[in-house]
Design an enzyme around this catalytic site. Structure first.
Site, PDB file in Angstrom:
ATOM      1  N   LYS A  54      58.548 140.135 -62.481  1.00  0.00           N
ATOM      2  CA  LYS A  54      57.265 140.966 -63.029  1.00  0.00           C
ATOM      3  C   LYS A  54      57.143 141.514 -64.267  1.00  0.00           C
ATOM      4  O   LYS A  54      56.465 141.264 -65.074  1.00  0.00           O
ATOM      5  CB  LYS A  54      56.758 141.948 -61.873  1.00  0.00           C
ATOM      6  CG  LYS A  54      56.372 141.639 -60.659  1.00  0.00           C
ATOM      7  CD  LYS A  54      56.118 142.587 -59.360  1.00  0.00           C
ATOM      8  CE  LYS A  54      55.863 141.883 -57.944  1.00  0.00           C
ATOM      9  NZ  LYS A  54      56.003 142.822 -56.961  1.00  0.00           N
ATOM     10  N   GLN A  98      56.668 148.794 -55.225  1.00  0.00           N
ATOM     11  CA  GLN A  98      57.303 147.555 -54.485  1.00  0.00           C
ATOM     12  C   GLN A  98      57.650 147.892 -53.004  1.00  0.00           C
ATOM     13  O   GLN A  98      58.121 149.081 -52.594  1.00  0.00           O
ATOM     14  CB  GLN A  98      58.589 147.152 -55.241  1.00  0.00           C
ATOM     15  CG  GLN A  98      59.351 146.068 -54.546  1.00  0.00           C
ATOM     16  CD  GLN A  98      58.687 144.560 -55.079  1.00  0.00           C
ATOM     17  OE1 GLN A  98      57.890 144.357 -55.929  1.00  0.00           O
ATOM     18  NE2 GLN A  98      58.544 143.788 -53.756  1.00  0.00           N
ATOM     19  N   ASP A 121      47.791 145.597 -56.253  1.00  0.00           N
ATOM     20  CA  ASP A 121      48.209 145.123 -55.199  1.00  0.00           C
ATOM     21  C   ASP A 121      47.092 144.974 -54.001  1.00  0.00           C
ATOM     22  O   ASP A 121      47.044 143.863 -53.071  1.00  0.00           O
ATOM     23  CB  ASP A 121      49.461 145.763 -54.468  1.00  0.00           C
ATOM     24  CG  ASP A 121      50.824 145.075 -54.627  1.00  0.00           C
ATOM     25  OD1 ASP A 121      50.654 143.791 -54.955  1.00  0.00           O
ATOM     26  OD2 ASP A 121      51.576 145.761 -54.294  1.00  0.00           O
TER      27      ASP A 121
END
Ligand code: NAD
Length: 297
Positions: A54, A98, A121
């Site tokens: 990422k 995460q 997200d």
């Protein structure tokens, strides 16, 4: 006739190119550089690889990458304090924590502490609600990537029968909402679905997000249907070592389907590309600018 292979790797490269163009324009015309903050708690090896990828791709498209790597013993309060700091930082446009977080931290509490406008997200309950009611939302990256590939392949999805196998909050449910938003007739199948093969045989679009290697055989697929395989499963090779496979049995499905995504090289690469797209979208919205066309739901 063999199915058309939907090349997610090439499509993701195209999306990243579009993101890079928007980033360059934001810098040149507005003096703004989008920033993505990624928070990793602990040392889960798979998460470390994701976070590294990422960060690398974020920088490659010209955005700022901010990484916070915290000890596995970090308290929930300390993590919440970091999220609050990132929420208040105007140079941070996207925040991603995460998952999974260690057991002593409640994942939902952390996700819902992120400013919904920075929730790239798309897991915050406000974004779930916005998506469910057909309003502008931050959309979860994996389903957004699937939708982009389907739109690219079919143009309009209106009136098609879509079956989503799997009802998770991160893939199955948002995928179903996105397909509904594009006027598909949507069925969500799951572990308790009666006669799954018959349900899948009625589908013009099959999205498999189960986490069971090669579960969907070709004789469940309606001839000419489009098969989107979200699954990422590692299996043993007969000759030793392992390989990645999806949730559909690729060889038998490719003989019947009209189009299919491979694993690897299908949905997987689209997920990070859509994370970058979401960060640009968040940055534009935060600055009162229109979100980039083609990079949102
Ligand atoms: P999950 O475990 O949260 O959900 C799986 C779903 O499958 C559940 O809703 C369950 O009801 C359903 N299911 C289980 N067994 C079934 C059966 N026998 N028949 C029908 N339905 C069944 O998983 P998830 O997080 O949604 O992920 C699904 C798969 O997608 C996994 O392989 C995961 O690794 C992969 N994934 C890939 C990406 C990507 O970037 N490509 C992103 C997220 C998840």
């Amino acid at each position: 006739m063999a199915a058309t292979v939907i090349d997610g790797k090439a499509f993701a490269a195209k999306v990243r190119g579009q993101v890079a163009e928007h980033v360059a324009r934001l810098k040149a015309e507005h003096g703004i550089t989008p920033g993505l903050a990624v928070v990793l708690v602990g040392e889960d090896p798979a998460s470390q690889v994701y976070v590294r990828n990422k960060g690398k791709q974020t920088v490659e498209v010209g955005m700022n990458s901010i990484e916070h790597k915290l000890e596995a013993t970090t308290s929930q309060d300390d993590l919440l304090a970091l999220i609050a700091k990132l929420n208040a930082d105007p140079s941070v446009h996207g925040i991603l924590c995460q998952l999974p977080v260690p057991d002593h931290i409640d994942g939902d509490t952390i996700i819902n502490a992120i400013d919904p406008a920075k929730d790239v997200d798309g897991f915050h309950i406000s974004n779930v609600g916005l998506l469910g009611t057909g309003q502008d939302a931050m959309v979860p990256c994996t389903p957004l990537g699937c939708l982009m590939m389907l739109r690219d392949h079919h143009g309009s999805l209106s009136g098609m029968n879509a079956v989503v196998i799997g009802r998770s909050n991160i893939v199955g449910k948002p995928m179903a909402n996105l397909l509904l938003g594009d006027s598909c007739t949507v069925t969500i199948a799951h572990s308790r679905t009666a006669d799954l093969p018959a349900v899948v045989r009625g589908a013009d679009i099959v999205v498999a997000a189960v986490g069971r290697p090669q579960m969907v055989p070709g004789d469940w697929i309606k001839p000419g249907a489009t098969v989107i395989d979200v699954g990422i499963n590692r299996i043993d090779k007969p000759e030793g070592g392992t390989r990645l496979v999806g949730d559909v049995d690729y060889d038998s499905c490719a003989e019947v389907a009209g189009a299919i995504t491979p694993v690897p090289g299908g949905v997987g690469p689209m997920t990070i590309a859509c994370l970058l797209a979401n960060t640009v979208t968040a940055c534009c919205r935060a600055n009162g600018l229109d979100a980039p066309q083609g990079l949102t739901a």
